[in-house]
Design a protein around this motif. Structure first.
Motif, PDB file in Angstrom:
ATOM      1  N   HIS A   1       0.827  -1.189   0.000  1.00 23.42           N
ATOM      2  CA  HIS A   1       0.000   0.000   0.000  1.00 23.42           C
ATOM      3  C   HIS A   1       0.872   1.254   0.000  1.00 23.42           C
ATOM      4  O   HIS A   1       2.026   1.229   0.390  1.00 23.42           O
ATOM      5  N   THR A   2       0.255   2.347  -0.453  1.00 22.73           N
ATOM      6  CA  THR A   2       0.936   3.635  -0.533  1.00 22.73           C
ATOM      7  C   THR A   2       0.084   4.682   0.159  1.00 22.73           C
ATOM      8  O   THR A   2      -1.122   4.782  -0.107  1.00 22.73           O
ATOM      9  N   ILE A   3       0.682   5.460   1.038  1.00 23.16           N
ATOM     10  CA  ILE A   3      -0.024   6.560   1.686  1.00 23.16           C
ATOM     11  C   ILE A   3       0.776   7.832   1.461  1.00 23.16           C
ATOM     12  O   ILE A   3       1.874   7.989   1.977  1.00 23.16           O
ATOM     13  N   GLU A   4       0.212   8.722   0.652  1.00 22.83           N
ATOM     14  CA  GLU A   4       0.858   9.979   0.303  1.00 22.83           C
ATOM     15  C   GLU A   4       0.124  11.121   1.011  1.00 22.83           C
ATOM     16  O   GLU A   4      -1.050  11.373   0.753  1.00 22.83           O
ATOM     17  N   HIS A   5       0.820  11.797   1.898  1.00 25.11           N
ATOM     18  CA  HIS A   5       0.178  12.844   2.688  1.00 25.11           C
ATOM     19  C   HIS A   5       0.113  14.177   1.958  1.00 25.11           C
ATOM     20  O   HIS A   5      -0.846  14.941   2.140  1.00 25.11           O
ATOM     21  N   ASP A   6       1.098  14.485   1.149  1.00 26.57           N
ATOM     22  CA  ASP A   6       1.177  15.798   0.509  1.00 26.57           C
ATOM     23  C   ASP A   6       0.655  15.728  -0.918  1.00 26.57           C
ATOM     24  O   ASP A   6       1.194  14.996  -1.756  1.00 26.57           O
ATOM     25  N   ILE A   7      -0.410  16.489  -1.198  1.00 24.61           N
ATOM     26  CA  ILE A   7      -0.932  16.579  -2.554  1.00 24.61           C
ATOM     27  C   ILE A   7      -1.082  18.053  -2.932  1.00 24.61           C
ATOM     28  O   ILE A   7      -1.180  18.922  -2.068  1.00 24.61           O
TER      29      ILE A   7
ATOM     30  N   THR B   1      -7.926  10.743  -2.877  1.00 22.88           N
ATOM     31  CA  THR B   1      -8.272   9.470  -3.486  1.00 22.88           C
ATOM     32  C   THR B   1      -7.902   8.298  -2.582  1.00 22.88           C
ATOM     33  O   THR B   1      -6.909   8.333  -1.860  1.00 22.88           O
ATOM     34  N   VAL B   2      -8.731   7.245  -2.659  1.00 24.02           N
ATOM     35  CA  VAL B   2      -8.530   6.043  -1.844  1.00 24.02           C
ATOM     36  C   VAL B   2      -8.715   4.821  -2.726  1.00 24.02           C
ATOM     37  O   VAL B   2      -9.727   4.696  -3.424  1.00 24.02           O
ATOM     38  N   ASN B   3      -7.761   3.923  -2.690  1.00 23.07           N
ATOM     39  CA  ASN B   3      -7.891   2.626  -3.337  1.00 23.07           C
ATOM     40  C   ASN B   3      -8.077   1.591  -2.238  1.00 23.07           C
ATOM     41  O   ASN B   3      -7.131   1.234  -1.542  1.00 23.07           O
ATOM     42  N   ALA B   4      -9.320   1.138  -2.060  1.00 21.82           N
ATOM     43  CA  ALA B   4      -9.653   0.220  -0.972  1.00 21.82           C
ATOM     44  C   ALA B   4      -9.946  -1.169  -1.524  1.00 21.82           C
ATOM     45  O   ALA B   4     -10.540  -1.309  -2.597  1.00 21.82           O
ATOM     46  N   SER B   5      -9.549  -2.182  -0.781  1.00 20.08           N
ATOM     47  CA  SER B   5      -9.865  -3.549  -1.177  1.00 20.08           C
ATOM     48  C   SER B   5     -11.369  -3.766  -1.080  1.00 20.08           C
ATOM     49  O   SER B   5     -11.985  -3.372  -0.086  1.00 20.08           O
TER      50      SER B   5
ATOM     51  N   ILE C   1      -9.850   9.354   5.975  1.00 22.13           N
ATOM     52  CA  ILE C   1     -10.694  10.393   6.572  1.00 22.13           C
ATOM     53  C   ILE C   1      -9.858  11.313   7.460  1.00 22.13           C
ATOM     54  O   ILE C   1     -10.070  12.530   7.484  1.00 22.13           O
ATOM     55  N   THR C   2      -8.900  10.750   8.164  1.00 21.93           N
ATOM     56  CA  THR C   2      -8.058  11.571   9.054  1.00 21.93           C
ATOM     57  C   THR C   2      -7.074  12.434   8.276  1.00 21.93           C
ATOM     58  O   THR C   2      -6.536  13.399   8.820  1.00 21.93           O
ATOM     59  N   MET C   3      -6.839  12.115   7.014  1.00 25.52           N
ATOM     60  CA  MET C   3      -5.878  12.848   6.196  1.00 25.52           C
ATOM     61  C   MET C   3      -6.519  13.961   5.380  1.00 25.52           C
ATOM     62  O   MET C   3      -5.841  14.891   4.957  1.00 25.52           O
ATOM     63  N   ALA C   4      -7.819  13.863   5.147  1.00 20.24           N
ATOM     64  CA  ALA C   4      -8.508  14.839   4.307  1.00 20.24           C
ATOM     65  C   ALA C   4      -8.627  16.175   5.022  1.00 20.24           C
ATOM     66  O   ALA C   4      -8.715  16.244   6.250  1.00 20.24           O
ATOM     67  N   GLU C   5      -8.639  17.248   4.228  1.00 20.97           N
ATOM     68  CA  GLU C   5      -8.739  18.597   4.756  1.00 20.97           C
ATOM     69  C   GLU C   5     -10.106  19.190   4.422  1.00 20.97           C
ATOM     70  O   GLU C   5     -10.803  18.701   3.521  1.00 20.97           O
TER      71      GLU C   5
END
Length: 229
Positions: free
Chosen positions: A2-8, A57-61, A72-76
């Protein structure tokens, strides 16, 4: 994996807010009607929906929502949580509590290409939610996923920071780097439609106003006498 990118990279918030006054139909028209409008299966949970925001964006199984909780905790504030569950509707990946958390933290909406639940509560929440179907069964919390990667939702490829405009008709997507130009074209289109609306209300036909009769002149129109006996 998995990949979690905080800065967009997000478009200027003032531009996004201007899209709140633009219907999805107008956005679809000025972006060419091809490839940037989600398919008809992506429907709002309630009526009277208006949404404009930037995509997280979220890629969920399919069948699992652990990564959605993280996203949800990452969204602004002003973001739209856009979730790719591969169209899986045999589980309700999100419901009242998760969407309530999104609303409480200022998100502009949630879009899931998959199933949701608590449909009555969501419809009464005054928070834009779109999904592909409803199912009461709860999800697992064990498979990895990714946040802020390129995904496909409703048949449209979406990158983090793209703008989503939604209403009762559906959802149109605007690439983040083209937002200003799309907004300019949208205002021009809305002004033109205002003028056309006045002509229609005076009794004129769109066939005449838009010159569609010339298109008919270029076609071969057949009658019953031309049918195969």
């Amino acid at each position: 994996m998995h990949t979690i990118e905080h800065d967009i990279e997000r478009p200027d918030r003032s531009i996004v807010e201007e899209f709140e006054e633009v219907p999805s139909t107008i956005v679809s028209d000025v972006t060419g009607n091809i490839g940037l409008t989600m398919d008809a299966g992506m429907r709002p949970v309630g009526d009277g929906v208006e949404m404009a925001g930037t995509a997280v964006t979220v890629n969920a199984s399919p069948g699992d929502n652990l990564i959605i909780h993280k996203a949800i905790t990452m969204a602004e504030p002003g973001d739209v949580l856009v979730i790719d569950c591969d169209g899986y509707t045999d589980v309700g990946h999100v419901g009242e509590l998760m969407c309530g958390s999104c609303k409480a933290n200022g998100l502009a909406g949630l879009v899931i290409d998959g199933g949701y639940r608590d449909s009555r509560e969501l419809a009464e929440m005054d928070f834009p939610v779109y999904g592909r179907g409803v199912n009461p069964q709860g999800p697992l919390k064990q498979d990895p996923g990714s946040v802020n990667v390129t995904i496909s939702v409703g048949g449209v490829s979406i990158d983090p920071g793209d703008i989503l405009v939604g209403d009762d008709d559906g959802i149109a997507v605007i690439p983040g780097d083209g937002a200003e130009r799309v907004l300019e074209l949208a205002h021009e289109k809305m002004d033109a439609e205002d003028a056309t609306r006045e002509e229609v209300q005076s009794g004129k036909y769109l066939l005449e106003i838009n010159g569609y009769d010339e298109l008919l002149d270029d076609l071969t129109v057949v009658g019953p006498e031309d049918s195969i006996q």
